[in-house]
Design a protein around this motif. Structure first.
Motif, PDB file in Angstrom:
ATOM      1  N   UNK A 150       0.874  -1.175   0.000  1.00  0.00           N
ATOM      2  CA  UNK A 150       0.000   0.000   0.000  1.00  0.00           C
ATOM      3  C   UNK A 150       0.905   1.216   0.000  1.00  0.00           C
ATOM      4  N   UNK A 151       0.665   2.165  -0.901  1.00  0.00           N
ATOM      5  CA  UNK A 151       1.526   3.335  -1.038  1.00  0.00           C
ATOM      6  C   UNK A 151       0.984   4.511  -0.241  1.00  0.00           C
ATOM      7  N   UNK A 152       1.892   5.330   0.251  1.00  0.00           N
ATOM      8  CA  UNK A 152       1.466   6.591   0.855  1.00  0.00           C
ATOM      9  C   UNK A 152       1.080   7.542  -0.263  1.00  0.00           C
ATOM     10  N   UNK A 153       0.280   8.537   0.081  1.00  0.00           N
ATOM     11  CA  UNK A 153      -0.155   9.506  -0.920  1.00  0.00           C
ATOM     12  C   UNK A 153       1.036  10.254  -1.507  1.00  0.00           C
ATOM     13  N   UNK A 154       1.991  10.542  -0.638  1.00  0.00           N
ATOM     14  CA  UNK A 154       3.176  11.282  -1.084  1.00  0.00           C
ATOM     15  C   UNK A 154       3.996  10.463  -2.082  1.00  0.00           C
ATOM     16  N   UNK A 155       4.185   9.171  -1.796  1.00  0.00           N
ATOM     17  CA  UNK A 155       4.942   8.317  -2.713  1.00  0.00           C
ATOM     18  C   UNK A 155       4.197   8.142  -4.031  1.00  0.00           C
ATOM     19  N   UNK A 156       2.879   8.001  -3.958  1.00  0.00           N
ATOM     20  CA  UNK A 156       2.068   7.846  -5.171  1.00  0.00           C
ATOM     21  C   UNK A 156       2.237   9.048  -6.094  1.00  0.00           C
ATOM     22  N   UNK A 157       2.259  10.246  -5.508  1.00  0.00           N
ATOM     23  CA  UNK A 157       2.374  11.449  -6.324  1.00  0.00           C
ATOM     24  C   UNK A 157       3.795  11.665  -6.831  1.00  0.00           C
ATOM     25  N   UNK A 158       4.791  11.439  -5.965  1.00  0.00           N
ATOM     26  CA  UNK A 158       6.162  11.793  -6.334  1.00  0.00           C
ATOM     27  C   UNK A 158       6.887  10.702  -7.107  1.00  0.00           C
ATOM     28  N   UNK A 159       6.617   9.449  -6.777  1.00  0.00           N
ATOM     29  CA  UNK A 159       7.353   8.348  -7.410  1.00  0.00           C
ATOM     30  C   UNK A 159       6.616   7.746  -8.592  1.00  0.00           C
ATOM     31  N   UNK A 160       5.282   7.860  -8.585  1.00  0.00           N
ATOM     32  CA  UNK A 160       4.491   7.211  -9.641  1.00  0.00           C
ATOM     33  C   UNK A 160       3.594   8.188 -10.382  1.00  0.00           C
ATOM     34  N   UNK A 161       3.933   9.482 -10.243  1.00  0.00           N
ATOM     35  CA  UNK A 161       3.275  10.527 -11.023  1.00  0.00           C
ATOM     36  C   UNK A 161       1.750  10.472 -10.901  1.00  0.00           C
ATOM     37  N   UNK A 162       1.266  10.095  -9.722  1.00  0.00           N
ATOM     38  CA  UNK A 162      -0.169  10.060  -9.422  1.00  0.00           C
ATOM     39  C   UNK A 162      -0.938   9.204 -10.436  1.00  0.00           C
ATOM     40  N   UNK A 163      -0.355   8.069 -10.763  1.00  0.00           N
ATOM     41  CA  UNK A 163      -0.950   7.157 -11.748  1.00  0.00           C
ATOM     42  C   UNK A 163      -2.303   6.643 -11.250  1.00  0.00           C
ATOM     43  N   UNK A 164      -3.370   6.963 -11.975  1.00  0.00           N
ATOM     44  CA  UNK A 164      -4.719   6.547 -11.572  1.00  0.00           C
ATOM     45  C   UNK A 164      -4.899   5.037 -11.675  1.00  0.00           C
ATOM     46  N   UNK A 165      -4.032   4.373 -12.438  1.00  0.00           N
ATOM     47  CA  UNK A 165      -4.134   2.920 -12.620  1.00  0.00           C
ATOM     48  C   UNK A 165      -3.082   2.166 -11.806  1.00  0.00           C
ATOM     49  N   UNK A 166      -2.631   2.777 -10.712  1.00  0.00           N
ATOM     50  CA  UNK A 166      -1.562   2.166  -9.927  1.00  0.00           C
ATOM     51  C   UNK A 166      -2.013   0.881  -9.243  1.00  0.00           C
ATOM     52  N   UNK A 167      -3.298   0.782  -8.854  1.00  0.00           N
ATOM     53  CA  UNK A 167      -3.797  -0.412  -8.164  1.00  0.00           C
ATOM     54  C   UNK A 167      -3.733  -1.613  -9.115  1.00  0.00           C
ATOM     55  N   UNK A 168      -3.078  -2.662  -8.647  1.00  0.00           N
ATOM     56  CA  UNK A 168      -2.890  -3.855  -9.455  1.00  0.00           C
ATOM     57  C   UNK A 168      -1.576  -3.877 -10.205  1.00  0.00           C
ATOM     58  N   UNK A 169      -0.850  -2.773 -10.166  1.00  0.00           N
ATOM     59  CA  UNK A 169       0.428  -2.694 -10.875  1.00  0.00           C
ATOM     60  C   UNK A 169       1.530  -3.319 -10.039  1.00  0.00           C
ATOM     61  N   UNK A 170       2.474  -3.971 -10.693  1.00  0.00           N
ATOM     62  CA  UNK A 170       3.610  -4.597 -10.014  1.00  0.00           C
ATOM     63  C   UNK A 170       4.775  -3.611  -9.954  1.00  0.00           C
ATOM     64  N   UNK A 171       5.394  -3.503  -8.784  1.00  0.00           N
ATOM     65  CA  UNK A 171       6.599  -2.701  -8.619  1.00  0.00           C
ATOM     66  C   UNK A 171       7.688  -3.603  -8.055  1.00  0.00           C
TER      67      UNK A 171
END
Length: 698
Positions: A150-171
């Protein structure tokens, strides 16, 4: 209302005729009100504001205690969690977490990310709902199927460019795939704003013993259960577990601490002392202005006498004096708020993270209301005494030439003496207190930590377990890295350890001394360091007897250990430990004692030294992470680029992190005391200046 507006207009005209007096009074009040506003805002942000979670008063942190080790609180094991969940009835939810950092790859340059490994109920403890996706379920907690994040909001915005399709993605974290199942809202960031992820960890109980401790535990009490009731129940649970597992749990208990108290409790006394200082500063400022108003009122005796003679009442005159006081207070409070805004920003920088939750500093409605009330009370405090003193005189004498009687002089001197004495007394108290704190800080900063701090650069490096599961492979990797670092021009020596002083990491183990039987119910316990052969020389630690490790202490030779002086004094009863054997719990190897090293300060300069046992990583095998210390002949800052480049070559894809000079690590350990001492010294200095100005002004 009309008469009040008349008083205000007359008061403004009167004050405008004395610009020097007004400026002195307003600046004096601004300093007092500004300091008071800043400190109350700090108290509000740190102590009074509830934690940003639902029903924060029901959140508690749980610790193991151990009477035989005199440990008031310590980390827990996963077995503790399972036992508490099965046997307690005080909690809605219980979970554990452990701090972790991993290398994020596949998203540009490799970078180190920080977060927690948690058990499934973690987000339920905080009643925190995700912004996207979901959080962990009990069904997810299966070894091999627990690679969920589960990502923090800050990491989602800064590391993954606020990707709306991040759920289900493999990192990829530490060379292993993790599936992102959710993103948390911005307001949730436990344990701090730097948290970037929460990963699930399913523990394989067959690989973990009950002695394996190292987790933090947090729980949510049921609505009708108090902290005291929960503590009573957990005491009973701990006794029951100790009877069931005497070999591992004898003498162990449980301690519950409110989560907010756990975070900010140790700062309460310091902040209250500082607030007491600014209250004294405000009283001094008020006494200053009262003295100025008194002197001004005495110079207006004929004016007052004429107004009374023309039919003005004494009550009307007192109201006029108070109106002028209120005008001065409003102006001083307004300027104080401006100073508070500037000082608050400087305060956050000066604290250097030493005070938790201070980043939430702002002038809230509560703070503004408090400041307004303080301003009103201050106006009454410095306005009433001069007003009553001025209008109670014999007005017929005031109309005469030189109409100041010996009685008037005596009254005036008594009030002035009282104001001056009060200012000087409060200033003296603040100066003495600040002096004592500064002396304590000076002595603390000059405590010998037992190792060198000059020209030592330190950092941490980790390797992924999936890639370096084999212990011998990790050993070779770290040995190669240390050799390459030692070859950098200007480097004297390089050492590695699992736990570096003042770095926040600390490991321990229980052990037995060959040929000795510990008293019933007592376990021998020590801090446990896995170090490289050159570590003690690099850190400048003093060998008291025997020898330190060398390259010949490997898997083909006798396993050896070095003890610190505190362990020898506590567990060997004055006997010489050299040549004796000790057995570390969880290992079949017996270690022969080859040396005694001097004590060092490990977490705080003022703390008592704990027993420490050192083993060589060539024999015990290094952890998946290690701290590295680089001692150089040159200034450490000139080596950072070369060190980063060397580590990148030796351990590709694993960025180093937490790079600091050892002097900075030790210095940061006293940043809280430095912050308190500095502020109190500033407030004491301001008090002395205000007192001096007030005496001169009167």
């Amino acid at each position: 209302m009309h008469s009040f507006l008349q008083d205000v207009r007359y008061g403004v005209r009167t004050l405008r005729r004395s610009p020097g007096f007004c400026l002195a009074a307003i600046l004096t009040l601004a300093l007092g009100m500004g300091a008071n506003t800043v400190m109350f805002s700090v108290l509000d942000s740190v102590l009074l504001q509830p934690l940003p979670y639902k029903h924060p008063d029901r959140l508690v942190q749980l610790y193991d205690t151990n009477a035989s080790r005199q440990a008031m609180q310590g980390p827990v094991s996963v077995y503790d969690l399972l036992d508490w969940q099965a046997q307690s009835r005080s909690f809605d939810h219980l979970a554990t977490f452990e701090y972790e950092s991993m290398a994020l790859t596949g998203e540009g340059d490799p970078q180190r990310v920080f977060g927690l490994f948690v058990t499934p109920d973690f987000f339920n403890v905080f009643e925190a709902a995700p912004l996207l996706g979901r959080t962990f379920l009990a069904a997810d907690s299966v070894p091999g199927r627990d690679h969920l994040a589960v990502l923090s909001n800050r990491a989602w915005r800064r590391l993954f460019n606020q990707d709306a399709n991040i759920v289900g993605r493999a990192i990829t974290l530490d060379d292993e795939p993790y599936t992102v199942i959710g993103v948390m809202p911005a307001e949730f960031a436990f344990p701090g704003a730097g948290t970037q992820f929460w990963c699930l960890r399913a523990y394989d109980l067959q690989k973990l013993g009950r002695r394996s401790h190292g987790l933090q535990a947090v729980g949510r009490l049921k609505p009708a259960v108090t902290l005291r009731e929960a503590q009573t129940e957990m005491n009973t649970v701990a006794e029951r577990i100790a009877l069931e597992y005497p070999e591992t749990n004898r003498g162990m208990g449980v301690r519950l601490v409110g989560l907010q108290e756990n975070i900010v409790g140790r700062f309460r006394v310091r902040l209250l002392v500082l607030w007491g200082a600014v209250v004294a500063l405000l009283v001094i400022a008020s006494a200053n202005v009262a003295g100025l108003l008194l002197a001004r009122a005495l110079s207006r005796q004929k004016e007052i006498a004429v107004r009374i003679a023309l039919g003005g009442s004494r009550g009307r005159l007192i109201r006029q004096f108070l109106t002028e006081s209120l005008l001065l207070s409003v102006a001083g409070t307004g300027m104080g708020l401006l100073l508070a805004v500037l000082a608050g920003r400087a305060l956050i920088v000066a604290s250097d993270g030493a005070v938790p939750r201070l980043t939430g500093f702002h002038l809230s409605v509560k703070v503004l209301a408090f400041t307004a009330v303080c301003g009103l009370l201050t106006a009454l405090l410095f306005g009433l005494a001069p007003a009553f003193h001025a209008v109670r005189r014999n007005m017929s004498l005031s109309l005469k030439e030189g109409g100041t009687t010996s009685s008037n002089v005596s009254d005036r001197l008594q009030l002035r003496s009282f104001l001056v004495s009060s200012e000087l007394a409060l200033s003296l108290v603040l100066l003495v207190s600040a002096g004592l704190l500064l002396r304590t800080l000076w002595r603390l900063e000059h405590v010998d930590p037992g190792f060198r701090t000059e020209n030592i650069l330190s950092f941490r490096i980790s390797v992924p377990p999936s890639k370096y599961e084999d212990q011998s492979r990790r050993t070779e990797l770290y040995r190669d890295m240390l050799e390459k670092l030692a070859a950098i021009p200007g480097v004297e020596s390089v050492g590695a350890t699992n736990d570096l002083p003042f770095a926040g990491s600390r490991s321990g183990t229980s052990f037995e001394i060959d040929g000795q039987t510990p008293p019933p119910g007592q376990t021998l316990h020590t801090d446990y360091r896995i170090v490289s052969p050159d570590y003690m020389r690099t850190m400048g630690m003093k060998m008291l007897n025997g020898r330190e490790f060398n390259e010949h202490d490997n898997r083909e030779s006798q396993a050896v250990a070095v003890l610190n002086d505190a362990l020898v004094l506590r567990y060997f009863g004055g006997q010489d430990p050299l040549g004796k054997y000790i057995h570390i719990s969880g290992s079949d190897v017996k270690y022969q004692v080859i040396g005694i090293v001097g004590n060092i300060k490990f977490q705080e300069l003022a703390s008592v030294t704990n027993p420490e046992l050192y083993v060589c990583y060539l024999q015990a095998g290094p952890r998946f992470y290690t701290y590295v210390a680089v001692h150089s002949r040159v200034e450490w800052s000139s080596l950072t680029k070369a060190v980063r480049h060397t580590v990148a070559e030796a351990v590709p894809g694993q960025p180093l992190y937490d790079m600091q000079a050892m002097a900075d690590r030790v210095g940061y350990s006293v940043s809280g005391q430095r912050f308190t001492s500095l502020l109190l010294a500033i407030f004491a200095g301001l008090a002395l200046v205000l007192s001096s100005i007030g005496i001169y002004g009167v």
